[in-house]
Scaffold this motif. Structure first.
Motif, PDB file in Angstrom:
ATOM      1  N   MET A  30       0.755  -1.200   0.085  1.00 18.95           N
ATOM      2  CA  MET A  30      -0.493  -0.073  -0.130  1.00 18.95           C
ATOM      3  C   MET A  30       1.326   1.733  -0.343  1.00 18.95           C
ATOM      4  O   MET A  30       1.621   0.973   1.333  1.00 18.95           O
ATOM      5  CB  MET A  30      -1.323  -0.342   1.117  1.00 18.95           C
ATOM      6  N   HIS A  31       0.540   2.274  -0.674  1.00 14.52           N
ATOM      7  CA  HIS A  31       1.040   3.686  -0.968  1.00 14.52           C
ATOM      8  C   HIS A  31       0.944   4.558  -0.047  1.00 14.52           C
ATOM      9  O   HIS A  31      -0.223   4.276   0.862  1.00 14.52           O
ATOM     10  CB  HIS A  31       1.122   3.798  -2.137  1.00 14.52           C
ATOM     11  N   ASP A  32       2.050   5.188   0.455  1.00 18.59           N
ATOM     12  CA  ASP A  32       1.983   5.783   2.031  1.00 18.59           C
ATOM     13  C   ASP A  32       0.979   7.402   1.455  1.00 18.59           C
ATOM     14  O   ASP A  32       1.744   8.237   0.860  1.00 18.59           O
ATOM     15  CB  ASP A  32       2.590   6.270   2.311  1.00 18.59           C
ATOM     16  N   ASP A  33      -0.035   7.718   1.077  1.00 22.30           N
ATOM     17  CA  ASP A  33      -0.424   9.178   0.845  1.00 22.30           C
ATOM     18  C   ASP A  33      -0.473   9.778   1.287  1.00 22.30           C
ATOM     19  O   ASP A  33      -0.764  11.167   1.087  1.00 22.30           O
ATOM     20  CB  ASP A  33      -2.012   8.314   0.961  1.00 22.30           C
ATOM     21  N   PHE A  34       0.009   9.635   2.692  1.00 25.46           N
ATOM     22  CA  PHE A  34       0.603  10.599   3.584  1.00 25.46           C
ATOM     23  C   PHE A  34       1.345  11.750   3.549  1.00 25.46           C
ATOM     24  O   PHE A  34       2.106  12.439   3.377  1.00 25.46           O
ATOM     25  CB  PHE A  34       0.249  10.504   5.464  1.00 25.46           C
ATOM     26  N   ARG A  35       2.632  10.932   3.300  1.00 25.03           N
ATOM     27  CA  ARG A  35       3.465  10.953   2.229  1.00 25.03           C
ATOM     28  C   ARG A  35       3.569  12.006   0.981  1.00 25.03           C
ATOM     29  O   ARG A  35       4.317  12.456   0.851  1.00 25.03           O
ATOM     30  CB  ARG A  35       4.860   9.700   2.409  1.00 25.03           C
ATOM     31  N   THR A  36       2.412  11.225   0.958  1.00 22.71           N
ATOM     32  CA  THR A  36       2.186  11.644  -0.997  1.00 22.71           C
ATOM     33  C   THR A  36       1.706  13.251  -1.100  1.00 22.71           C
ATOM     34  O   THR A  36       2.217  14.042  -1.615  1.00 22.71           O
ATOM     35  CB  THR A  36       1.317  10.917  -2.031  1.00 22.71           C
ATOM     36  N   ALA A  37       0.682  13.268  -0.135  1.00 23.32           N
ATOM     37  CA  ALA A  37       0.359  14.656   0.261  1.00 23.32           C
ATOM     38  C   ALA A  37       0.846  15.631   0.471  1.00 23.32           C
ATOM     39  O   ALA A  37       1.169  16.532   0.069  1.00 23.32           O
ATOM     40  CB  ALA A  37      -0.777  14.446   1.117  1.00 23.32           C
ATOM     41  N   ASN A  38       1.987  15.458   1.342  1.00 19.66           N
ATOM     42  CA  ASN A  38       3.238  16.077   2.286  1.00 19.66           C
ATOM     43  C   ASN A  38       3.924  17.092   0.665  1.00 19.66           C
ATOM     44  O   ASN A  38       4.679  17.876   0.854  1.00 19.66           O
ATOM     45  CB  ASN A  38       3.715  15.348   3.386  1.00 19.66           C
ATOM     46  N   LEU A  39       4.532  15.403   0.544  1.00 18.98           N
ATOM     47  CA  LEU A  39       5.307  15.954  -0.887  1.00 18.98           C
ATOM     48  C   LEU A  39       4.732  17.025  -1.703  1.00 18.98           C
ATOM     49  O   LEU A  39       5.156  17.807  -2.185  1.00 18.98           O
ATOM     50  CB  LEU A  39       5.867  14.276  -1.622  1.00 18.98           C
TER      51      LEU A  39
END
Length: 181
Positions: free
Chosen positions: A1-10
């Motif tokens: 599963m991809h880390d949506d919180f990290r992607t959103a933060n990036l």
């Protein structure tokens, strides 16, 4: 599963960093405020807007838009023209046209430098993803003008392409017209 919180933060960090670079470059190129720079770009594609309409597209309140228009006029970048019913229309002066051109060229160069870190395939994929993100940000009629206030409109429509934000805005307006028709 991809880390949506990290992607959103990036995504947040990248958009803020790009915004800082683009706005700083645009204001430097036009020797004006960020809303003044946006006003020059908007007037370069839609000359003759009223102060009220320009403010709606660029973002400041009516009184702030009037002050911005006055400042741009004092700088020799716009000229005011009387219109029917006491309305005042704004048009770019020759100096304003040159400032808008310089601003867009500077913006384009800064963004192309940023994209140079990606290969051709990555740039194409990013373009597809950004189109999707932008259509999601265009939520109601009129959002397109604010989203694209510093855009080089010709870049999105060359080669027969359609601006994804403009297309979404037309869909909103058509839907609204059908609802009221």
């Amino acid at each position: 599963m991809h880390d949506d919180f990290r992607t959103a933060n990036l995504l947040g960090a990248a958009t803020l960093a790009l915004s800082d670079v683009v706005v700083a470059g645009a204001t430097r190129a036009a020797s004006t405020s960020s809303s003044g720079a946006a006003a020059l770009v908007v007037l370069s594609t839609d000359p003759g807007l009223s102060v009220t309409e320009l403010g709606r597209r660029v973002g400041p309140s009516q009184s702030a838009a009037a002050r911005m228009a006055g400042s741009l006029e004092r700088q020799g970048l716009v000229r005011k023209e009387a219109s029917w019913g006491g309305w005042v229309r704004l048009r770019l002066s020759d100096l304003g046209k040159q400032a808008a051109h310089t601003l867009l060229a500077c913006r384009s160069e800064l963004l192309r430098q940023t994209l140079s870190h990606l290969d051709d395939g990555e740039r194409e994929q990013l373009g597809t993803l950004l189109s999707k993100l932008l259509t999601g940000l265009d939520r109601k009629p009129g959002d397109a003008e604010k989203i694209c206030r510093l855009c080089d409109r010709s870049a999105c429509v060359e080669g027969g392409r359609s601006c994804p934000v403009g297309q979404r805005d037309r869909e909103h307006r058509a839907s609204r017209d059908c609802d009221h028709g």
